[in-house]
Design a protein around this motif. Structure first.
Motif, PDB file in Angstrom:
ATOM      1  N   SER A 343       0.711  -1.237  -0.060  1.00  0.00           N
ATOM      2  CA  SER A 343      -0.074  -0.076  -0.046  1.00  0.00           C
ATOM      3  C   SER A 343       0.706   1.277   0.006  1.00  0.00           C
ATOM      4  O   SER A 343       0.587   2.218  -0.900  1.00  0.00           O
ATOM      5  CB  SER A 343      -0.816   0.084   1.188  1.00  0.00           C
ATOM      6  OG  SER A 343      -1.592   1.043   1.541  1.00  0.00           O
ATOM      7  N   TYR A 344       2.015   1.396   0.928  1.00  0.00           N
ATOM      8  CA  TYR A 344       2.606   2.590   0.927  1.00  0.00           C
ATOM      9  C   TYR A 344       3.309   2.446  -0.475  1.00  0.00           C
ATOM     10  O   TYR A 344       3.427   3.837  -1.127  1.00  0.00           O
ATOM     11  CB  TYR A 344       3.988   2.398   2.060  1.00  0.00           C
ATOM     12  CG  TYR A 344       3.468   2.321   3.439  1.00  0.00           C
ATOM     13  CD1 TYR A 344       2.288   3.075   3.637  1.00  0.00           C
ATOM     14  CD2 TYR A 344       3.830   1.391   4.328  1.00  0.00           C
ATOM     15  CE1 TYR A 344       1.882   3.216   4.906  1.00  0.00           C
ATOM     16  CE2 TYR A 344       3.439   1.455   5.580  1.00  0.00           C
ATOM     17  CZ  TYR A 344       2.257   2.430   6.146  1.00  0.00           C
ATOM     18  OH  TYR A 344       1.892   2.235   7.490  1.00  0.00           O
ATOM     19  N   LEU A 346       2.201   2.101  -3.287  1.00  0.00           N
ATOM     20  CA  LEU A 346       1.584   2.676  -4.226  1.00  0.00           C
ATOM     21  C   LEU A 346       1.114   4.198  -3.921  1.00  0.00           C
ATOM     22  O   LEU A 346       0.251   4.737  -4.576  1.00  0.00           O
ATOM     23  CB  LEU A 346       0.162   1.922  -4.378  1.00  0.00           C
ATOM     24  CG  LEU A 346       0.338   0.570  -4.998  1.00  0.00           C
ATOM     25  CD1 LEU A 346      -1.063  -0.213  -4.537  1.00  0.00           C
ATOM     26  CD2 LEU A 346       0.512   0.710  -6.337  1.00  0.00           C
ATOM     27  N   GLY A 347       1.816   4.816  -2.873  1.00  0.00           N
ATOM     28  CA  GLY A 347       1.701   6.064  -2.644  1.00  0.00           C
ATOM     29  C   GLY A 347       0.427   6.156  -1.780  1.00  0.00           C
ATOM     30  O   GLY A 347       0.031   7.419  -1.724  1.00  0.00           O
ATOM     31  N   ALA A 348       0.060   5.166  -0.994  1.00  0.00           N
ATOM     32  CA  ALA A 348      -1.027   5.546   0.213  1.00  0.00           C
ATOM     33  C   ALA A 348      -0.496   6.166   1.306  1.00  0.00           C
ATOM     34  O   ALA A 348       0.693   5.840   1.697  1.00  0.00           O
ATOM     35  CB  ALA A 348      -1.613   4.154   0.346  1.00  0.00           C
ATOM     36  N   THR A 349      -1.186   6.879   1.968  1.00  0.00           N
ATOM     37  CA  THR A 349      -0.630   7.358   3.366  1.00  0.00           C
ATOM     38  C   THR A 349      -0.825   6.642   4.422  1.00  0.00           C
ATOM     39  O   THR A 349      -1.524   5.413   3.979  1.00  0.00           O
ATOM     40  CB  THR A 349      -1.434   8.526   3.856  1.00  0.00           C
ATOM     41  OG1 THR A 349      -2.617   8.535   3.913  1.00  0.00           O
ATOM     42  CG2 THR A 349      -1.213   9.736   2.815  1.00  0.00           C
ATOM     43  N   GLU A 352      -4.573   6.035   5.168  1.00  0.00           N
ATOM     44  CA  GLU A 352      -5.480   5.243   3.989  1.00  0.00           C
ATOM     45  C   GLU A 352      -4.992   3.725   4.120  1.00  0.00           C
ATOM     46  O   GLU A 352      -5.956   3.031   3.950  1.00  0.00           O
ATOM     47  CB  GLU A 352      -4.808   5.819   2.680  1.00  0.00           C
ATOM     48  CG  GLU A 352      -5.347   7.219   2.172  1.00  0.00           C
ATOM     49  CD  GLU A 352      -4.650   7.739   0.996  1.00  0.00           C
ATOM     50  OE1 GLU A 352      -5.215   8.875   0.494  1.00  0.00           O
ATOM     51  OE2 GLU A 352      -3.532   7.415   0.881  1.00  0.00           O
ATOM     52  N   THR A 353      -3.570   3.551   4.403  1.00  0.00           N
ATOM     53  CA  THR A 353      -3.247   2.362   4.334  1.00  0.00           C
ATOM     54  C   THR A 353      -4.143   1.354   5.539  1.00  0.00           C
ATOM     55  O   THR A 353      -4.638   0.338   5.468  1.00  0.00           O
ATOM     56  CB  THR A 353      -1.608   1.970   4.515  1.00  0.00           C
ATOM     57  OG1 THR A 353      -1.192   2.777   3.531  1.00  0.00           O
ATOM     58  CG2 THR A 353      -1.555   0.694   4.850  1.00  0.00           C
TER      59      THR A 353
END
Ligand code: ADP
Ligand code: MG
Lengths: 456, 260
Positions: A343-344, A346-349, A352-353
């Motif tokens: 998840s990280y 893919l640019g998730a915070t 969000e993760t």
């Protein structure tokens, strides 16, 4: 006297161990390697057999003779007293026993002294007989075992068999007591339902089971358990309202945000919270929280009674927080790091993760933690006894006093009503509680297992 | 460090004096490297030499490891990605990553691919999202296999399909760079072949950096190869040169299979 017998059997066991070990050494004529089993196993084998024989005879003898003794004492009550009720006969026998033991009896008379004298002679005979039997059995087994000792004798295998048997007996005791408790709950419940229709119990809205018992029988219209179920439900709901968000957020913080240092402080604190006895929570609820809520309510114009579902529920929620948080922490930690990385990556915070990957992945485990928390809340007793109230008040208003299933069981059993009468409704409530908790636990464990399978 | 003599594409990454420490231990020692756009670059070297660590510098994944400290200058299209102005979260949307072990989320195939677009708001409506998911799955060579079961769980696919799903997921955020850390090491030979072909194709549009423990794989799919040893970038040449005319003793030893 019998305690001396027990001591002697213990000594015989120790002696049997030493003697058999010695005997094993001597039959080997110095060639210990030739022995099938090492001397210590010969010792253990004889010792175990002696102990089992001695204590077995002693315990079984005690149980059987106590049953016989009681029957004999009832028979010793002189017929001249005419027909007596069971309670009177019980009283005479217990007075007789007290006289024989030199203690204070409620009354002293010829009949009681006769029973006492009978008790003395019977006791004497029983003790001597049991001592002889016990020591005889132990000695017999000892002699048989020690003569068996030889070089090829398989003492090790036999010892292991015995130990295995003892382990099985222990497991059996655990299972049997469970079965026994459930069976007696079920039995009493069925008896209760043969007198009171089950529908009256499950759907009646008036709970006052003992109000008419002195007239001889229970009024089926006054054993409606709905107010208790409703009270339990209300308090459980309030408790979960407190415990689930706080516990879950604490778990998320611990697993994904806290530094190692913070975790090192918070986790033990939560464990301490979990270690506080419920009776402490109970008086905390009754003495601190309830008056505080009442006064706060009064200040803003709300009427909150000093025993309220709210106070009990909030404190119960606090009690359940560590339970929810530590179980949720476990499942959140069990979500593989690779999913977080994915998840990280893919640019998730972080938020969000957690929201989109970790919580959904951990959801079954979290749900099961909540269910286990619910089943705790339903069965919790001390807090509600002290802070929720006694009156079976059917209301959804958290500011009023309500009562719960557990509170009513306590009231029935500790009240002054005769045990036999109070037992019916108490056992039935207990059985209901047992069923509900069992269902919750089974569902929760199922979910956990499913969840674990998906990450193997 | 010598550069290839063939005409060079645009240098996507320009790294100078990069050092990485885990606590006190140094994992990367003063590395300089230029990584070129629209090509596949391999990192090879014995395990523990810092390939993954260096790869994770390029999208700042090392930020998620508490004890990891990165110093030096790493520029993406001329911009220092460790500048305080740069949001690592946005950087990671531009520099996608595929991991060693396929790690699809426990969600549907569609939701896996749509994950990035959704959090970055790349699709304004459902039709756009559908189209983006489809094109990503097509680029990953997975569309035909999964188009009829987009709503079934991504974790239910085979290992090779899962890895291609992860590649599709990375492509869906429309990155410029794709970092792949041993993407085939958990796959069987057939799945490996499919993924290798896919990587070769991706190299035509993206800047692809792949860590591999297989020299054959580096040889098959990459234009350029960097050899790492004990945290040091020993040699960085065209793949052909690394395997045929290595200059450093250590490279010679490694590619001839004498150690590692
Ligand atoms: N999370 C970490 N914490 C501490 N040390 C690490 C961590 N990750 C890698 N290292 C260390 O950094 C060095 C390089 O590791 P890595 O980059 O994983 O090597 P490679 O991918 O080439 O096998 C190794 O010595 C390893 O032990
Ligand atoms: Mg690695």
């Amino acid at each position: 006297m019998l305690s001396w017998v027990a001591l002697i059997v213990t000594l015989m066991t120790a002696g049997a161990f030493v003697a058999s070990r010695h005997r094993a050494r001597s039959v080997a004529h110095g060639d210990l390697a030739a022995l099938h089993s090492r001397p210590v196993y010969h010792g253990a084998y004889t010792a175990l057999r002696v102990a089992i024989a001695g204590f077995g005879v002693l315990i079984v003898g005690l149980i059987l003779s106590n049953i016989g003794l009681r029957a004999a004492l009832f028979a010793a009550i002189p017929d001249s007293l005419g027909t007596l009720s069971q309670i009177e006969r019980d009283l005479i026998v217990s007075d007789g026993v007290a006289i024989a033991a030199g203690e204070v009896a409620s009354r002293t008379d010829a009949a009681r002294e006769a029973v006492g004298a009978r008790y003395n002679t019977l006791m004497m005979a029983r003790n001597i007989g049991l001592a002889v039997l016990t020591l005889g059995a132990a000695a017999f087994v000892y002699l048989r075992s020690i003569t068996q000792i030889s070089v090829p004798f398989r003492a090790r295998n036999r010892t292991e068999k015995i130990v295995q048997g003892l382990l099985m007996v222990s497991a059996g005791i655990a299972i049997l007591t469970t079965i026994g408790i459930v069976a007696s709950l079920l039995g009493q419940t069925l008896v209760f339902f043969s007198e009171i229709p089950i529908t009256k119990f499950l759907f009646g809205t008036l709970w006052s089971p003992l109000s008419g018992v002195h007239s001889g029988s229970m009024d089926p219209d006054k054993v409606g358990a709905i107010p208790l179920f409703a009270g339990t439900l209300l308090i459980t709901f309030i408790a979960m309202l407190v415990a689930v968000p706080v516990g879950l957020f604490a778990a998320i913080f611990l697993s994904d945000f806290a530094s190692n240092r913070a975790r090192g402080i918070i986790k033990p604190m939560l464990e301490i919270l979990a270690g506080i006895p419920t009776v402490v929570y109970g008086f905390f609820a009754a003495i601190t929280v309830a008056p505080f809520l009442r006064d706060t309510g009064a200040a803003v114009g709300l009427t909150i009674s000093s025993e309220s579902a709210l106070a009990a529920g909030v404190v119960m929620g606090i009690m359940i927080i560590p339970f929810i948080s530590s179980l949720s922490d476990d499942v959140i930690n069990a979500v593989p790091q690779s999913l977080r990385d994915g998840s990280y990556g893919l640019g998730a915070t972080k938020a969000e993760t957690i929201r989109k990957v970790i919580l959904p992945a951990a959801l079954p485990g979290i749900v099961s933690a909540v269910l286990l928390g619910v089943s705790r809340a339903i069965g919790e007793t001390m807090i509600v006894v002290m802070a929720a109230g006694q009156g079976a008040n059917l209301t959804a208003n958290p500011f009023e006093a309500v009562t719960t299933v557990t509170v009513q069981i306590v009231a029935l059993i500790t009240g002054d009503t005769e045990a036999a009468t109070a037992a019916g409704p108490a056992f039935t409530l207990g059985f209901t509680l047992f069923c509900v908790t069992l269902i919750f636990n089974v569902i929760a464990l199922r979910l956990v297992r499913k969840y674990q399978e998906s990450y193997d | 460090m010598t550069e290839s003599s063939s005409p060079l594409p645009h240098a996507k990454f320009r790294c100078r004096g990069v050092n990485v420490h885990y606590g006190m231990a140094q994992a990367i020692k003063d590395n300089d490297i230029d990584i070129y756009d629209k090509s596949v670059t391999s990192f090879i070297g014995p395990s523990g030499c810092g390939k993954s660590t260096f790869l994770r510098c390029l999208n700042r994944m090392n930020d998620t490891i508490d004890i990891c400290r990165v110093t030096g200058d790493i520029r993406l299209d001329g911009v220092d990605i460790y500048d305080t102005e740069i949001d690592p979260v946005q950087l990671r949307a531009r520099v996608g990553m595929v991991f060693q072990k396929p790690n699809p989320f426990p969600k549907s195939i569609f939701d896996n691919v749509a994950y990035g677009p959704r959090i970055h708001g790349l699709a304004s409506n459902r039709a756009d999202l559908d189209a983006l998911v489809e094109s990503s799955l097509r680029s990953a060579g997975l569309w035909d296999e999964v188009k009829d079961r987009l709503s079934s769980a991504g974790t239910g696919l085979s290992g090779g399909q899962q890895q291609r799903l992860c590649i599709a997921r990375a492509i869906a955020t429309q990155p410029e760079v794709l970092l792949m850390d041993e993407p085939c090491s958990a796959l069987d030979p057939i799945a490996t072949e499919i993924v290798e072909e896919l990587i070769t194709n991706l190299g035509e549009t993206y800047c692809v950096v792949i860590v591999t423990h297989s020299m054959q794989q580096a040889n098959r799919i990459s234009e350029r190869t960097a050899f790492f040893h004990l945290g040091e970038l020993v040699e960085y040449e065209t793949t052909h040169d690394i395997f045929n005319t290595p200059k450093d003793e250590r490279t010679i030893g490694y590619v001839s299979g004498r150690f590692g």
